[in-house]
Design a protein around this motif. Structure first.
Motif, short mmCIF file in Angstrom:
data_model
loop_
_atom_site.label_atom_id
_atom_site.label_comp_id
_atom_site.label_asym_id
_atom_site.label_seq_id
_atom_site.Cartn_x
_atom_site.Cartn_y
_atom_site.Cartn_z
N THR A 1 0.79 -1.25 0.06
CA THR A 1 0.01 0.11 -0.02
C THR A 1 1.05 1.12 -0.07
O THR A 1 0.56 2.40 -0.66
N VAL A 2 1.93 1.15 0.82
CA VAL A 2 2.94 2.45 0.81
C VAL A 2 3.39 2.59 -0.67
O VAL A 2 3.58 3.63 -0.83
N ILE A 3 3.86 1.62 -1.16
CA ILE A 3 4.74 1.56 -2.45
C ILE A 3 3.57 2.13 -3.50
O ILE A 3 4.07 3.05 -4.27
N ARG A 4 2.60 1.89 -3.52
CA ARG A 4 1.39 2.21 -4.61
C ARG A 4 1.26 3.71 -4.07
O ARG A 4 1.05 4.60 -5.00
N ALA A 5 1.05 4.25 -3.04
CA ALA A 5 0.73 5.42 -2.65
C ALA A 5 1.76 6.26 -2.94
O ALA A 5 1.60 7.57 -3.60
N HIS A 6 3.13 5.81 -2.61
CA HIS A 6 4.13 6.78 -3.00
C HIS A 6 4.44 6.82 -4.61
O HIS A 6 4.55 7.91 -5.20
N GLY A 7 3.91 5.83 -5.50
CA GLY A 7 3.99 5.92 -6.86
C GLY A 7 2.97 6.72 -7.36
O GLY A 7 3.20 7.32 -8.34
N VAL A 8 1.87 7.02 -6.87
CA VAL A 8 0.96 8.03 -7.19
C VAL A 8 1.59 9.32 -7.20
O VAL A 8 1.35 10.40 -7.83
N LEU A 9 2.08 9.90 -5.71
CA LEU A 9 2.51 10.92 -5.51
C LEU A 9 3.71 11.14 -6.50
O LEU A 9 3.94 12.17 -7.07
N ALA A 10 4.49 10.31 -6.62
CA ALA A 10 5.77 10.38 -7.59
C ALA A 10 5.16 10.55 -8.93
O ALA A 10 6.02 11.64 -9.71
N SER A 11 4.26 10.11 -9.38
CA SER A 11 3.80 10.40 -10.93
C SER A 11 3.04 11.69 -11.05
O SER A 11 3.66 12.36 -11.92
N ILE A 12 2.45 12.13 -10.05
CA ILE A 12 1.87 13.56 -10.14
C ILE A 12 3.05 14.39 -10.15
O ILE A 12 3.23 15.50 -10.83
N LEU A 13 4.09 14.37 -9.35
CA LEU A 13 5.45 15.23 -9.27
C LEU A 13 6.10 15.34 -10.62
O LEU A 13 6.74 16.07 -10.95
N ASP A 14 6.19 13.92 -11.50
CA ASP A 14 6.90 13.85 -12.61
C ASP A 14 6.09 14.68 -13.56
O ASP A 14 6.88 15.34 -14.35
N ASP A 15 4.88 14.84 -13.29
CA ASP A 15 4.11 15.94 -14.52
C ASP A 15 4.38 17.19 -14.00
O ASP A 15 4.69 18.05 -14.87
N ALA A 16 4.50 17.64 -12.88
CA ALA A 16 5.10 19.10 -12.36
C ALA A 16 6.58 19.32 -13.03
O ALA A 16 6.86 20.39 -13.43
N VAL A 17 7.35 18.25 -13.03
CA VAL A 17 8.52 18.61 -13.66
C VAL A 17 8.65 18.71 -15.07
O VAL A 17 9.13 19.63 -15.68
N ASP A 18 7.81 18.09 -15.49
CA ASP A 18 7.39 18.11 -17.07
C ASP A 18 6.92 19.45 -17.71
O ASP A 18 7.31 20.01 -18.66
N ASP A 19 6.04 19.99 -16.58
CA ASP A 19 5.53 21.06 -16.76
C ASP A 19 6.42 22.20 -16.35
O ASP A 19 6.14 23.65 -16.33
N ARG A 20 7.57 22.02 -15.66
CA ARG A 20 8.58 23.18 -15.24
C ARG A 20 8.06 23.80 -14.19
O ARG A 20 8.65 24.94 -14.06
N ARG A 21 7.28 23.12 -13.19
CA ARG A 21 7.13 23.80 -11.93
C ARG A 21 8.04 23.34 -10.97
O ARG A 21 7.98 23.81 -9.81
N LEU A 22 8.62 22.18 -11.34
CA LEU A 22 9.80 21.73 -10.24
C LEU A 22 11.08 21.32 -11.17
O LEU A 22 10.92 21.06 -12.29
N LEU A 23 12.16 21.46 -10.54
CA LEU A 23 13.47 21.10 -11.32
C LEU A 23 13.61 19.76 -11.35
O LEU A 23 14.04 19.12 -12.26
N THR A 24 13.30 19.38 -10.05
CA THR A 24 13.54 17.70 -9.95
C THR A 24 12.19 17.27 -8.80
O THR A 24 11.51 17.99 -8.46
#
Length: 281
Positions: free
Chosen positions: A33-56
């Motif tokens: 469950t922890v790994i799945r929840a982390h995966g959702v968060l990481a995926s959302i933040l990947d999109d933020a990096v793609d949109d240049r809202r985050l550097l990493t």
């Protein structure tokens, strides 16, 4: 997850904060469950990096809990046949346990996929239930394979196909539709599990260990290895992407092979030493 991160701006998320969240969640939830929840968060933040809202992505590189590897349950031939005869789908149980098909592969199997003369099953479809709807596609890894079935299954499978067209399902559910995968609940008493599904009822009536239909793949692998199959043959039967994956999943089944290697080394050393002794005499 929304409760923890819903009101936090992505620019304010730090890796240390994500790490602490993972640790806190791990105290109350299972590793999966922890790994799945982390995966959702990481995926959302990947999109933020793609949109240049985050550097990493601050969620990447976080230490995650390890999933405990569930020990495989290997059934005996007698247990498999007892389960089959106690169930309403005996041929299906035997096919899963002796051919190693995944549930979706067995559910999508059509009459035309059986070669009775060569005793082969052509695995080229996979019927997976998603949100109550069956999606039909190719097998996992998108690779077709040919799987042999033992002689004792030939007559039973032939009867299973009697009167059916080539496109008909070998193991149909209600009204000829795809058969739904039976539930096998944990944390319930034996009688409750038996009421859950025909498979649970068969396990209960046969006095067999608690296994799922997918677990019968493990038994199929054990039968194949005990019959002398090498790792490449098991890989092809199960449809694994590589022999390395098969060895990783079923390393315990090849323990006897390691013992055989040690025995052969003993024999080789003994032959060399004895030969040298005789030569010196």
């Amino acid at each position: 997850m929304e409760k923890r991160w819903g009101n936090v701006a992505v620019s304010d998320i730090r890796r240390t904060t994500v790490q602490q969240w993972v640790a806190d969640l791990g105290g109350v939830r299972a590793p999966t469950t922890v790994i799945r929840a982390h995966g959702v968060l990481a995926s959302i933040l990947d999109d933020a990096v793609d949109d240049r809202r985050l550097l990493t992505n601050p969620a990447r590189g976080v230490k995650l809990p390890r999933k405990a590897k569930k020990p495989h349950v290997y059934l005996s031939h007698r247990q498999v046949h007892d389960i089959a005869e106690a169930s309403k789908h005996p041929e299906l149980v035997l096919t899963l346990a002796y051919c190693g098909l995944r549930w979706g592969e067995a559910a999508g199997l059509q009459v035309k996929h059986l070669d009775m003369l060569r005793r082969r099953i052509l695995v080229e479809r996979n019927a997976v239930e998603v949100a109550g709807v069956f999606e039909v596609g190719t097998p996992k890894g998108h690779k077709r394979r040919s799987v042999p079935f033992p002689r004792f299954l030939a007559e039973r499978l032939a009867k299973q196909c009697e009167g059916k067209g080539s496109d008909a399902l070998v193991f149909p559910g209600h009204h000829g539709q795809f058969l739904r995968q039976p539930r096998v609940r944990s944390g319930a008493d034996a009688e409750t599990r038996a009421r859950d599904s025909w498979f649970s009822a068969a396990l209960h009536d046969a006095g067999a260990p608690r296994v799922t239909p997918h677990d019968l793949r493990h038994t199929a692998a054990s039968f194949a290895v005990s019959a002398g199959a090498n790792v490449k043959a098991v890989q092809r039967m199960l449809g694994h992407s590589s022999a390395a994956m098969t060895l990783d999943v079923y390393a315990d089944l090849f323990e006897d092979d390691l013992n055989a290697v040690a025995d052969r080394l003993d024999e080789a050393v003994s032959a060399q030493i004895v030969g040298k002794t005789w030569a010196s005499d």
